[in-house]
Structure formats: C-alpha cells, structure tokens
Design a protein around this motif. Structure first.
Motif, PDB file in Angstrom:
ATOM      1  N   MET A  10       0.807  -1.713  -0.364  1.00 10.08           N
ATOM      2  CA  MET A  10      -0.224  -0.124   0.180  1.00 10.08           C
ATOM      3  C   MET A  10       0.813   1.241  -0.091  1.00 10.08           C
ATOM      4  N   SER A  11       0.743   2.232  -1.009  1.00 12.01           N
ATOM      5  CA  SER A  11       0.890   3.565  -0.361  1.00 12.01           C
ATOM      6  C   SER A  11       1.228   3.961   0.476  1.00 12.01           C
ATOM      7  N   GLN A  12       1.295   5.101   0.940  1.00  5.44           N
ATOM      8  CA  GLN A  12       1.616   5.546   2.351  1.00  5.44           C
ATOM      9  C   GLN A  12       0.298   6.713   2.705  1.00  5.44           C
ATOM     10  N   HIS A  13       0.054   6.149   3.377  1.00  7.53           N
ATOM     11  CA  HIS A  13      -1.193   7.129   3.706  1.00  7.53           C
ATOM     12  C   HIS A  13      -0.950   8.586   3.893  1.00  7.53           C
ATOM     13  N   ARG A  14      -1.851   9.383   3.271  1.00  3.64           N
ATOM     14  CA  ARG A  14      -1.584  10.520   2.538  1.00  3.64           C
ATOM     15  C   ARG A  14      -2.409  11.642   4.289  1.00  3.64           C
ATOM     16  N   LEU A  15      -1.927  12.845   4.693  1.00  5.70           N
ATOM     17  CA  LEU A  15      -1.810  13.180   6.145  1.00  5.70           C
ATOM     18  C   LEU A  15      -2.185  15.132   5.671  1.00  5.70           C
ATOM     19  N   HIS A  16      -3.736  14.840   6.167  1.00  4.74           N
ATOM     20  CA  HIS A  16      -3.522  16.428   5.917  1.00  4.74           C
ATOM     21  C   HIS A  16      -4.113  17.263   7.438  1.00  4.74           C
ATOM     22  N   LEU A  17      -3.694  17.930   7.567  1.00  7.90           N
ATOM     23  CA  LEU A  17      -3.543  18.490   8.215  1.00  7.90           C
ATOM     24  C   LEU A  17      -4.418  20.011   8.979  1.00  7.90           C
ATOM     25  N   ASN A  18      -5.581  20.977   8.915  1.00  6.48           N
ATOM     26  CA  ASN A  18      -5.987  22.270   9.375  1.00  6.48           C
ATOM     27  C   ASN A  18      -5.580  23.080  10.060  1.00  6.48           C
ATOM     28  N   VAL A  19      -4.810  23.743   9.967  1.00  6.52           N
ATOM     29  CA  VAL A  19      -3.904  24.323  10.967  1.00  6.52           C
ATOM     30  C   VAL A  19      -4.732  25.600  11.602  1.00  6.52           C
ATOM     31  N   THR A  20      -6.571  25.853  11.330  1.00  8.18           N
ATOM     32  CA  THR A  20      -7.115  26.922  11.389  1.00  8.18           C
ATOM     33  C   THR A  20      -8.142  26.546  10.360  1.00  8.18           C
ATOM     34  N   GLU A  21      -9.044  27.445  11.160  1.00  8.37           N
ATOM     35  CA  GLU A  21     -10.685  27.423  10.565  1.00  8.37           C
ATOM     36  C   GLU A  21     -11.309  28.770   9.850  1.00  8.37           C
ATOM     37  N   ARG A  22      -9.696  29.317  10.554  1.00 14.76           N
ATOM     38  CA  ARG A  22     -10.121  30.738  10.083  1.00 14.76           C
ATOM     39  C   ARG A  22     -10.124  30.842   8.602  1.00 14.76           C
ATOM     40  N   CYS A  23     -10.923  32.264   7.666  1.00 12.06           N
ATOM     41  CA  CYS A  23     -10.211  32.082   6.136  1.00 12.06           C
ATOM     42  C   CYS A  23     -10.917  33.503   6.185  1.00 12.06           C
ATOM     43  N   ASN A  24      -9.179  33.863   5.112  1.00 11.49           N
ATOM     44  CA  ASN A  24      -9.860  35.502   4.600  1.00 11.49           C
ATOM     45  C   ASN A  24     -10.367  35.645   3.392  1.00 11.49           C
ATOM     46  N   ILE A  25     -11.041  34.430   2.802  1.00 11.16           N
ATOM     47  CA  ILE A  25     -12.403  35.030   2.075  1.00 11.16           C
ATOM     48  C   ILE A  25     -13.646  34.178   2.147  1.00 11.16           C
ATOM     49  N   ARG A  26     -13.755  34.018   1.350  1.00  7.79           N
ATOM     50  CA  ARG A  26     -15.857  33.185   1.164  1.00  7.79           C
ATOM     51  C   ARG A  26     -15.774  32.800   0.017  1.00  7.79           C
ATOM     52  N   CYS A  27     -15.390  31.948  -0.056  1.00  8.57           N
ATOM     53  CA  CYS A  27     -15.415  31.098  -2.022  1.00  8.57           C
ATOM     54  C   CYS A  27     -17.365  30.160  -2.186  1.00  8.57           C
ATOM     55  N   ILE A  28     -17.360  30.486  -2.844  1.00  3.18           N
ATOM     56  CA  ILE A  28     -19.082  29.496  -2.459  1.00  3.18           C
ATOM     57  C   ILE A  28     -18.957  28.205  -2.877  1.00  3.18           C
ATOM     58  N   HIS A  29     -18.447  27.896  -3.260  1.00 11.08           N
ATOM     59  CA  HIS A  29     -18.353  26.144  -2.629  1.00 11.08           C
ATOM     60  C   HIS A  29     -17.250  25.266  -2.181  1.00 11.08           C
ATOM     61  N   CYS A  30     -17.214  26.589  -0.698  1.00  9.26           N
ATOM     62  CA  CYS A  30     -16.135  25.667  -0.210  1.00  9.26           C
ATOM     63  C   CYS A  30     -16.754  24.492   0.981  1.00  9.26           C
ATOM     64  N   TYR A  31     -16.534  23.112   1.443  1.00  7.03           N
ATOM     65  CA  TYR A  31     -16.765  21.854   2.079  1.00  7.03           C
ATOM     66  C   TYR A  31     -17.571  22.789   3.813  1.00  7.03           C
ATOM     67  N   TRP A  32     -16.456  24.034   4.227  1.00  6.61           N
ATOM     68  CA  TRP A  32     -17.171  24.541   5.567  1.00  6.61           C
ATOM     69  C   TRP A  32     -18.339  24.599   5.293  1.00  6.61           C
ATOM     70  N   GLU A  33     -19.009  24.523   6.945  1.00  8.69           N
ATOM     71  CA  GLU A  33     -19.806  25.176   6.784  1.00  8.69           C
ATOM     72  C   GLU A  33     -19.794  27.033   8.186  1.00  8.69           C
ATOM     73  N   GLU A  34     -19.019  26.684   8.907  1.00  8.12           N
ATOM     74  CA  GLU A  34     -18.679  27.051   9.477  1.00  8.12           C
ATOM     75  C   GLU A  34     -16.897  27.668   9.509  1.00  8.12           C
ATOM     76  N   TYR A  35     -16.806  29.076  10.141  1.00  8.37           N
ATOM     77  CA  TYR A  35     -15.367  29.918   9.767  1.00  8.37           C
ATOM     78  C   TYR A  35     -14.921  30.006  11.488  1.00  8.37           C
ATOM     79  N   GLY A  36     -14.019  29.430  12.289  1.00 15.56           N
ATOM     80  CA  GLY A  36     -13.172  29.776  13.003  1.00 15.56           C
ATOM     81  C   GLY A  36     -14.538  29.632  14.337  1.00 15.56           C
ATOM     82  N   LYS A  37     -15.225  28.324  13.834  1.00 17.06           N
ATOM     83  CA  LYS A  37     -16.211  27.713  15.565  1.00 17.06           C
ATOM     84  C   LYS A  37     -15.019  27.133  16.282  1.00 17.06           C
ATOM     85  N   ASN A  38     -13.602  27.031  15.860  1.00 17.38           N
ATOM     86  CA  ASN A  38     -12.794  26.165  17.059  1.00 17.38           C
ATOM     87  C   ASN A  38     -11.697  27.376  16.549  1.00 17.38           C
ATOM     88  N   PRO A  39     -11.403  27.072  18.077  1.00 18.59           N
ATOM     89  CA  PRO A  39      -9.808  28.474  18.064  1.00 18.59           C
ATOM     90  C   PRO A  39      -8.734  27.196  17.849  1.00 18.59           C
TER      91      PRO A  39
END
Length: 383
Positions: free
Chosen positions: A1-30
């Motif tokens: 098996m190939s190595q697992h792909r590891l993705h870490l989101n280091v913030t929920e904050r974002c400086n723009i608002r994209c109409i197709h983003c799969y996030w529901e909320e921005y900055g709910k968690n610190p």
C-alpha cells in the motif's frame, strides 16, 4: 500500500469566502497551539508505524486559510523536525515574497494554490472580487520564493467548466509546475449556495487532454478524481505522450487520505464530511484501523456496470466524498460515471471484499517513483 496521505487543518479561519467551500462555519474552534499540533503529528507518526510505512510522509497543511496564522513558519519547522515533508494548500491572496521566502527557509517544499477560473472574471465570481489579482501576486511571490507551485481548480458546472482547459495556458504563462483538477463536494458553503454539481466531468477531462495535446503541454497535469482512471482505457491516444499526466491519483484501496481538523481534533476520510471520530478521544491508529465506515469502504465489491469495468480495481466505484455530498450515503455508485449512467438506477456496493490493502505492482511502483522524480527534478530546477 502507498503511504497514507496526511492533511492537517491548522485553522478554521479564512480571509475570503468561496461559494463552493465544503466548510460550514469559519472559526468555530480556536486555532490549535503548537503543542497541540505536535501531539497530532505524533499520532500521524504512530498511525504510519502501525501500518509499517517507511520513509518521510508528505504532510499537507490547510485550513481555512493557513497563511492567516502568524506562526505558520513554526508549524512548518515543527513538522519538518518530526520527519515530514510539508506542502501548503492556500488561496495565496495574502502572500508576499518575504513570506514565501520565510516559508521555504522553514522547510516548506511546495504550494497548491486554489484558482477556480482561468480568467479574472470567473475566479472572482467564485472567490470574491479582487481576489484574482491578489492571487496572481501571491503566485508571483511563491515563484520568487522558489517554491514548487501547482494551480488547483475545482470544476464547477455552469461557472468554470467550459474554460477549464485554458488553465493549462495560464500554467505555462505563469511558469508554475502544473495544474490539478477535482470535482466539487456538495457540502458546507456549496450546499448553502445551491452550487450546481451535476455536469459532464469526463467530457471536461477529455477536453483538457485535447487542449494539452494541442498546445504541447509539458508540465504536471493532475486529475484528483477516480473517474480519471477511465481515461487510459477509453482514450489511450489522448493520454499517450503527455509527460506530466497523472490519472491515477485517487485510489481508495491503495492509499487513504486522513484529514484532521486541528482546532477540534475531528477526523475525516478525505473530503467526506461525515466525522469519523476525534483523535483527542480515540487514538488515531485505533480509530483508523477499526472504524466501521472505513472497513466498509475497504471491503467494497463491484455492482452493476462496475463489475464489468476495467477501471474497478483502481476507481473502486468513484469518489465516496462526492457521492456522500450528493446522496448522504457512501456506498453508492458514482452518478457522474458515464458507465453508471447507462444503468436504470444507482446501485449500492456490497461489502464482501477483502480488507487487506492492494499491493502495488512492479509497474505501479516504477510509475510512482517516476512521479516523485519528476517533482524533485522540477523543484531543484527552481533553486
């Protein structure tokens, strides 16, 4: 098996608002602290060890928008010290040359810049007025910082599908490493905005290949979609001779993408927006080895047209994240597949297969090593 792909989101904050983003909320968690990020990285290492995976894993840092963190360089440095190679997913709108150089010196190897139009008008329709010019400035900064850069394009029917092939011209004009294409997931902002997700994706892939041939495109051309496994079978002449083409990036039975929201500790399988658990409550290796949903995905057996398809062993019935976003289920056939569309109805996959991951063939090992070499050659050409 190939190595697992590891993705870490280091913030929920974002400086723009994209109409197709799969996030529901921005900055709910610190934002997670460096100490918390270190603990998550430890769990990534433990999981890799539990699967007997050798070598340095590629760690993708995302968000939200990771560049909003003033300590992003420290996160990169921490990750490198823990033995990871680091890639950044960014909208690039706040990057300047000083920041790009700083990130490279911290150990960042490459950046994936989200660009959802081959023209200013289309991109700004998706990501907000003025963000094309800001993104162009950010891409220029990444180039000056000598970071390998790939443009990532989410295909949106009725918005940017028709001009998708023109992204290849932009890649050449900007002299970046390549282009990556993916379908949208009908979750979060995409669902709230009623983004249309039904479209001729395979036809779009074919048009992209045609344009690549026409302009003699010789940079990376990445299809992050299991439907792309059909292309070598159905369009061998279109794929032949394209130097940087990868149609086999998505293989659920050959590699698994683990996404962790650092702010909450919630764990997801790739882009499926159904939370599997929380690594602050259940150790990641335990969760990943034994979760019922993951074992169902691993044990899928073909149904209907999938059973007759030569791409099944790699495609595995399409993208479970897209299917979940469209239907709320995971074990259904992918309605965007042209072969599935010939059936009277979508079928569910029985979970009777083998849970052991497929071992790469010698040919696949050589192709994977070749892709890694291409990345390294291009990366060193920037220095």
């Amino acid at each position: 098996m190939s190595q697992h792909r590891l993705h870490l989101n280091v913030t929920e904050r974002c400086n723009i608002r994209c109409i197709h983003c799969y996030w529901e909320e921005y900055g709910k968690n610190p934002d997670p602290s460096l100490e918390t990020i270190g603990k998550i990285l430890d769990q990534f290492k433990q999981l890799a060890g539990s699967y007997h995976e050798n070598g340095r894993h590629m760690l993708t840092l995302g968000g939200g928008e990771p560049t909003v963190r003033a300590d992003l360089e420290e996160i990169v440095q921490l990750s490198v010290r823990r033995g990871f190679r680091v890639r950044l997913v960014t909208n690039a709108v706040s990057l300047d040359e000083e920041r790009a150089v700083s990130l490279r010196k911290s150990g960042l190897e490459m950046a994936q810049v989200s660009l959802d139009g081959a023209t200013e008008e289309t991109h700004d329709r998706v990501r907000g007025k003025g963000n094309w010019r800001r993104a162009m400035a950010g891409i220029a900064a990444l180039k000056k910082g000598r970071l390998l850069t790939v443009l990532s394009y989410v295909l949106l029917p009725g918005i940017n599908l028709e001009e998708a092939p023109l992204l290849l011209d932009l890649v050449r004009k900007l002299r970046v490493a390549g282009a990556k294409f993916a379908r949208p997931v009908n979750e979060g902002q995409a669902a709230l905005h009623g983004i249309r997700v039904q479209g001729d994706y395979l036809g779009t892939f074919r048009r992209i290949l045609d344009h690549a041939k026409a302009i003699r495109y010789k940079r990376l051309l990445l299809f992050f979609d299991p439907l792309a496994h059909l292309l070598p079978l159905e369009e061998p002449k279109k794929v032949a001779g394209l130097w940087g083409l990868a149609t086999d990036l998505c293989q659920c039975n050959n590699t698994e993408l683990i996404e962790v929201n650092g702010g909450s500790g919630d764990v997801y399988y790739c882009r499926i927006r159904a939370k599997l658990g929380n690594l602050f409550q259940t150790p990641l290796p335990e969760l990943w080895h034994h979760h019922a949903v993951l074992n169902q995905i691993r044990r899928k057996s073909p149904s209907g047209s999938c059973g007759k398809c030569g791409a099944w062993s790699a495609c595995r019935g399409g993208c479970p994240a897209v299917v979940h976003g469209n239907t709320g289920q995971i074990l259904l056939q992918d309605a965007d597949c042209s072969e599935v569309q010939k059936q009277p109805a979508l079928l569910a996959f029985p979970t009777l297969g083998h849970s052991n991951p497929r071992v790469l063939s010698n040919v696949e090992e050589i192709r994977e090593a070749g892709r890694r070499l291409k990345f390294e050659v291009y990366r060193h050409s920037l220095t």
